[in-house]
Design an enzyme around this catalytic site. Structure first.
Site, PDB file in Angstrom:
ATOM      1  N   HIS A 145      -4.755  68.054  -3.533  1.00 27.69           N
ATOM      2  CA  HIS A 145      -5.068  66.912  -2.683  1.00 27.69           C
ATOM      3  C   HIS A 145      -3.854  66.432  -1.889  1.00 27.69           C
ATOM      4  O   HIS A 145      -3.988  65.631  -0.958  1.00 27.69           O
ATOM      5  CB  HIS A 145      -5.606  65.758  -3.537  1.00 27.69           C
ATOM      6  CG  HIS A 145      -6.759  65.034  -2.908  1.00 27.69           C
ATOM      7  ND1 HIS A 145      -6.888  64.885  -1.543  1.00 27.69           N
ATOM      8  CD2 HIS A 145      -7.828  64.399  -3.450  1.00 27.69           C
ATOM      9  CE1 HIS A 145      -7.988  64.187  -1.281  1.00 27.69           C
ATOM     10  NE2 HIS A 145      -8.571  63.898  -2.415  1.00 27.69           N
ATOM     11  N   ASP A 151      -7.543  67.639   2.328  1.00 33.88           N
ATOM     12  CA  ASP A 151      -8.402  66.453   2.262  1.00 33.88           C
ATOM     13  C   ASP A 151      -9.765  66.821   1.689  1.00 33.88           C
ATOM     14  O   ASP A 151     -10.238  67.960   1.838  1.00 33.88           O
ATOM     15  CB  ASP A 151      -8.582  65.842   3.657  1.00 33.88           C
ATOM     16  CG  ASP A 151      -7.282  65.276   4.208  1.00 33.88           C
ATOM     17  OD1 ASP A 151      -6.424  64.880   3.402  1.00 33.88           O
ATOM     18  OD2 ASP A 151      -7.130  65.250   5.446  1.00 33.88           O
TER      19      ASP A 151
END
Length: 424
Positions: A396, A400
């Protein structure tokens, strides 16, 4: 007689210390030249240490799991000749078997059984399971008593000195409602208090370290999507029937590799490596797909290089070749490094959902679950379809959530409409 001291060799690549993984000899063994004495492990490979001399082992320089400096004493061998002390660094034979950590935790670490608390010694029951040919300690009178009562003496726990079975033990056994007829079941339900300690060394230690490093450094998140693979399974069966004898059988893996290649054209951020120390993301045009492979010595990830330039059968042949090499311990260092994205599958054991661990410095790993037939509603009708989940993980810090979802949806579309895999 003389003593030949073998020191830990310099394996190269600036390595100052290695882990002693396994001894193949013990003190007192007679060894010959080129016989493998020990295995040591670097960060990248398992290395054989052979003997440069004939002789008798008189001392070992370390224990398995110990980290030893290059140049430290590895082993001492008594040899024929003068009594002078001779020293040498043993030649090293690299097995070319580095560790790669990407695989579902369900495969890499089998759930450990919870250890039951030990009961106090005074609470030990009268029943115990012994081997069928094991003769328990008991007096002739106790043996006759047990025979009269129809009790198998080997099932009774002795409370006397050295575990001797007493008359009171027979009575306690009967009081628990045991009988000769239930003896086999009683043995199956006997309490166990054995323990086994397994040292985490060698390949297992490297896997553990890499797994821990990956989960601590990357911000993992997973995304799961259901895919209808009925059409692509029909295509696979058709191609195998038509070309299997001449070109080889196709599994689902080369289709998945092809789907990754096509999807990555629109999502290049997934085919990347992240250097978190330099804070640099490197996106790669070449698609080097790591395929997680379980071997006897642990998890390895051979790499299908330039998957973007391979046909289905080319990919299938390369996957098979690399998997066999990894399982046989013959894969080279280059074949086990350099992946840009990883594909991991548990095959028939794939379960419904899994949470793959990233293979740092990669930022994406695609996990494949098993194919099952389920009733689905298609155009208002309930039909049986072959369904499969993709359980994929991403970093992450780089990827995204929306991009991850769109990437997996793109793979889903390609697999559900397999003709689009080949439309340029």
């Amino acid at each position: 007689m003389g003593t030949h001291v073998i020191k830990m060799p310099d394996i190269g690549e600036g390595i100052a210390e290695v882990e002693l993984s396994q001894w193949h000899v013990k003190v007192g063994d007679v060894v010959v030249e080129d016989q493998v004495l020990a295995d040591v492990m670097t960060d990248k490979a398992m290395v054989d240490i052979p003997s440069p001399v004939h002789g008798k082992v008189i001392a070992l320089g370390g224990q398995p799991g110990e980290v030893m400096a290059v140049g430290s004493v590895l082993i001492s061998i008594e040899v024929e000749g003068a009594g002078n002390l001779k020293e040498s660094a043993a030649p090293a034979h690299v097995k070319e078997a580095p560790v790669a950590p990407n695989v579902e935790t369900a495969v890499e670490s089998k759930p450990a059984a919870a250890a039951a608390p030990r009961p106090a010694a005074v609470c030990q029951g009268p029943m115990v399971a012994r081997e069928a040919d094991e003769r328990p300690l008991a007096s002739p009178a106790v043996r006759k008593h047990a025979l009269d009562l129809g009790i198998q003496l080997r099932l009774v726990r002795g409370s006397g000195p050295a575990g001797r079975v007493l008359h009171e033990d027979l009575e306690a056994y009967l009081a628990q409602g045991q009988s000769n007829a239930s003896a086999p079941a009683a043995a199956a339900y006997a309490q166990r208090h054995d323990e086994e300690q397994i040292q985490v060394i060698g390949m297992r230690r490297k896997i553990a370290q890499r797994m821990q490093d990956a989960t601590q450094r990357a911000a993992h998140f997973s995304y799961v999507e259901e895919i209808d693979v009925t059409a692509i399974e029909e295509l696979r069966a058709h191609l195998n029937e038509k070309h299997g004898a001449s070109r080889g059988k196709l599994t689902l893996l080369p289709f998945l590799v092809r789907a990754l290649v096509v999807a990555l054209r629109d999502f290049p951020q997934m085919n990347a490596r992240y250097d978190d120390e330099a804070q640099v993301i490197t996106r790669l045009g070449a698609v080097h797909v790591g395929v997680a492979t379980q071997s006897d010595v642990g998890l390895m990830v051979p790499v299908v290089r330039h998957a973007e330039a391979r046909s289905l059968w080319d990919s299938a042949a390369e996957i098979s070749r690399l998997a066999n090499a990894a399982r046989n311990g013959k894969a080279s260092r280059d074949e086990l490094s350099g992946s840009t994205i990883t594909l991991t599958s548990l095959g028939a054991l794939g379960g419904i959902v899994s949470t793959p661990v990233l293979n740092l410095p990669e930022v994406a790993i695609v996990g494949v679950n098993k194919i099952v037939e389920r009733p689905m509603v298609v155009k208002g009708q309930v039909v049986i379809r072959k369904m499969m989940n993709l359980s994929s993980s991403f970093d992450h810090r780089v990827v995204d959530g929306m991009d991850a979802a769109l990437f997996i949806q793109a793979i889903r579309g390609l697999l559900e409409q397999p003709a689009t895999l080949f439309v340029e």
